[in-house]
Write a protein that holds these residues in place. Structure first.
Motif, short mmCIF file in Angstrom:
data_model
loop_
_atom_site.label_atom_id
_atom_site.label_comp_id
_atom_site.label_asym_id
_atom_site.label_seq_id
_atom_site.Cartn_x
_atom_site.Cartn_y
_atom_site.Cartn_z
N ALA A 256 40.05 -21.96 23.54
CA ALA A 256 40.86 -20.81 23.93
C ALA A 256 40.18 -19.47 23.65
O ALA A 256 40.37 -18.51 24.40
N GLU A 257 39.40 -19.39 22.58
CA GLU A 257 38.76 -18.13 22.21
C GLU A 257 37.24 -18.20 22.39
O GLU A 257 36.48 -17.52 21.69
N ALA A 258 36.82 -19.00 23.37
CA ALA A 258 35.38 -19.13 23.63
C ALA A 258 34.75 -17.79 23.99
O ALA A 258 33.62 -17.50 23.61
N VAL A 259 35.48 -16.94 24.70
CA VAL A 259 34.94 -15.63 25.07
C VAL A 259 34.59 -14.82 23.82
O VAL A 259 33.55 -14.14 23.79
N ALA A 260 35.44 -14.88 22.79
CA ALA A 260 35.15 -14.14 21.56
C ALA A 260 33.88 -14.68 20.90
O ALA A 260 33.03 -13.91 20.43
N ASP A 261 33.72 -16.00 20.88
CA ASP A 261 32.53 -16.58 20.28
C ASP A 261 31.28 -16.27 21.10
O ASP A 261 30.20 -16.03 20.54
N LEU A 262 31.41 -16.27 22.41
CA LEU A 262 30.26 -15.93 23.26
C LEU A 262 29.82 -14.49 23.03
O LEU A 262 28.62 -14.19 23.02
N ASN A 263 30.78 -13.60 22.82
CA ASN A 263 30.41 -12.21 22.54
C ASN A 263 29.67 -12.08 21.22
O ASN A 263 28.69 -11.33 21.11
N VAL A 264 30.10 -12.82 20.20
CA VAL A 264 29.41 -12.79 18.91
C VAL A 264 28.00 -13.33 19.06
O VAL A 264 27.02 -12.76 18.54
N LEU A 265 27.86 -14.44 19.79
CA LEU A 265 26.55 -15.05 19.98
C LEU A 265 25.63 -14.13 20.79
O LEU A 265 24.45 -13.95 20.44
N ALA A 266 26.16 -13.52 21.83
CA ALA A 266 25.35 -12.60 22.64
C ALA A 266 24.92 -11.40 21.82
O ALA A 266 23.76 -10.95 21.90
N PHE A 267 25.83 -10.86 21.03
CA PHE A 267 25.51 -9.73 20.16
C PHE A 267 24.36 -10.09 19.23
O PHE A 267 23.39 -9.34 19.08
N ALA A 268 24.47 -11.26 18.59
CA ALA A 268 23.42 -11.68 17.66
C ALA A 268 22.08 -11.84 18.35
O ALA A 268 21.03 -11.43 17.82
N ALA A 278 19.83 -14.48 25.41
CA ALA A 278 20.99 -13.61 25.53
C ALA A 278 21.49 -13.57 26.96
O ALA A 278 22.70 -13.57 27.22
N ALA A 279 20.58 -13.57 27.93
CA ALA A 279 20.96 -13.51 29.33
C ALA A 279 21.81 -14.71 29.72
O ALA A 279 22.80 -14.57 30.46
N ALA A 280 21.45 -15.88 29.21
CA ALA A 280 22.23 -17.08 29.53
C ALA A 280 23.65 -16.97 28.96
O ALA A 280 24.63 -17.38 29.61
N VAL A 281 23.79 -16.39 27.78
CA VAL A 281 25.11 -16.23 27.18
C VAL A 281 25.92 -15.19 27.94
O VAL A 281 27.10 -15.39 28.24
#
Length: 317
Positions: A256-268, A278-281
């Motif tokens: 349900a909150e995959a978008v939030a986790d993707l944003n954290v991963l992309a930020f990192a 990062a582009a893939a994320v």
């Protein structure tokens, strides 16, 4: 010809289309002061239908109820309770809504919210959501962690590896919450190490590193100049690699909150300067930006757009 870039979507419901539709349907009710004037069905019926459809998907139920509690006018759960005083979904939503509002209303409101959480827990004995509402209440009133951990345990006993439960306790144990850096890092590392393959909980150490940066910036805003040093530590790359291999590149179904986790991963990934990954994320994120963790940067939306546009160039549609 210049390609038109799609606008960003920054909203608490993330990419949950059904939740977005329900919130949109109820938005005019705010101008009607929650009286439901001119409506042919109860004001709360769209919410009830959404939660019935959610069923025992605890991951999505926790997400939807927490967003509804923070977004709906108070009249919606109040009227639902008045019309259906023993409705379990109504009781859980009311508990979460009262917990959200209690910090602004004082100790008496906190007591009412606590009682509502316990009543909802009795009405829905298998549901982790009332316990997470109570955890939020304890957080808001700065209860020591020794009171919070048993409440969190009640939630995860009902929904093991629930993403929201772990992230809420991570924030509780963070130095911006009511813990320390060692408390937070130890919890994140243990949670990630024990999580099953494909679980988003492998991102907990990355989320903890974001919290550490946020804590240091709050202590000293001038430290923003050197905040990137946290991402150049060897351990940071290990944490990000684990998140990529243990979750992002697995066939696990989106949560349900995959978008939030993707944003954290992309930020990192942008902080450790790995643009291809990062582009893939970003390609998977699409338009769904979250405020945090980009709000740690001087130009959150501008930075997000820069990296997202680079991902569009790498992954043309």
């Amino acid at each position: 010809m210049l390609r038109r870039r799609p606008s960003l979507l920054i909203r608490p419901e993330l990419d949950d289309r059904a939740l977005h539709v329900t919130l949109t349907e109820l938005r005019p009710a705010q101008q009607l002061h929650g009286l439901g004037a001119g409506r042919t069905r109860p004001l709360w019926e769209p919410v009830a239908a959404l939660l019935r459809a959610t069923g025992r998907d605890w991951d999505r139920r926790v997400h939807r109820i927490s967003v509804l509690a923070g977004s709906l006018p108070p009249a919606v759960p109040q009227r639902w309770i008045a019309d259906r005083p023993d409705d379990a979904d109504a009781l859980v939503l009311q508990a979460f809504a009262l917990s959200e509002r209690a910090p602004a209303e004082g100790r008496a409101a906190a007591h009412r919210a606590e009682q509502a959480c316990l009543r909802a827990a009795r009405a829905c004995p298998e549901d982790p959501t009332p316990w997470l509402a109570l955890l939020s209440l304890l957080d808001a009133f700065a209860a020591p962690a020794r009171y919070a951990v048993p409440v969190w345990t009640e939630a995860v006993d009902r929904a093991p590896w629930n993403r929201t439960a772990y992230h809420r306790l991570l924030r509780y144990l963070s130095p911006r919450g009511h813990g320390t850096v060692p408390d937070m890092m130890d919890f994140a590392e243990q949670g990630a190490a024990r999580a099953p393959y494909g679980s988003p909980l492998v991102l907990l150490p990355v989320a903890a590193r974001v919290e550490l940066v946020a804590h240091r910036l709050r202590q000293d805003p001038l430290a923003a100049v050197g905040a990137g040093g946290h991402w150049h530590e060897p351990r940071a790359a290990v944490e990000v690699d684990a998140a990529l291999t243990g979750w992002f590149h697995t066939p696990a179904a989106p949560h349900a909150e995959a978008v939030a986790d993707l944003n954290v991963l992309a930020f990192a990934l942008t902080r450790i300067r790995r643009p291809a990954e990062a582009a893939a994320v970003f390609h998977r994120i699409g338009r769904h930006m979250t405020h945090h963790p980009w709000d740690l940067l001087p130009d959150p939306e501008g930075t997000f757009r820069y990296w997202r546009d680079r991902s569009d160039d790498r992954h043309p549609t």
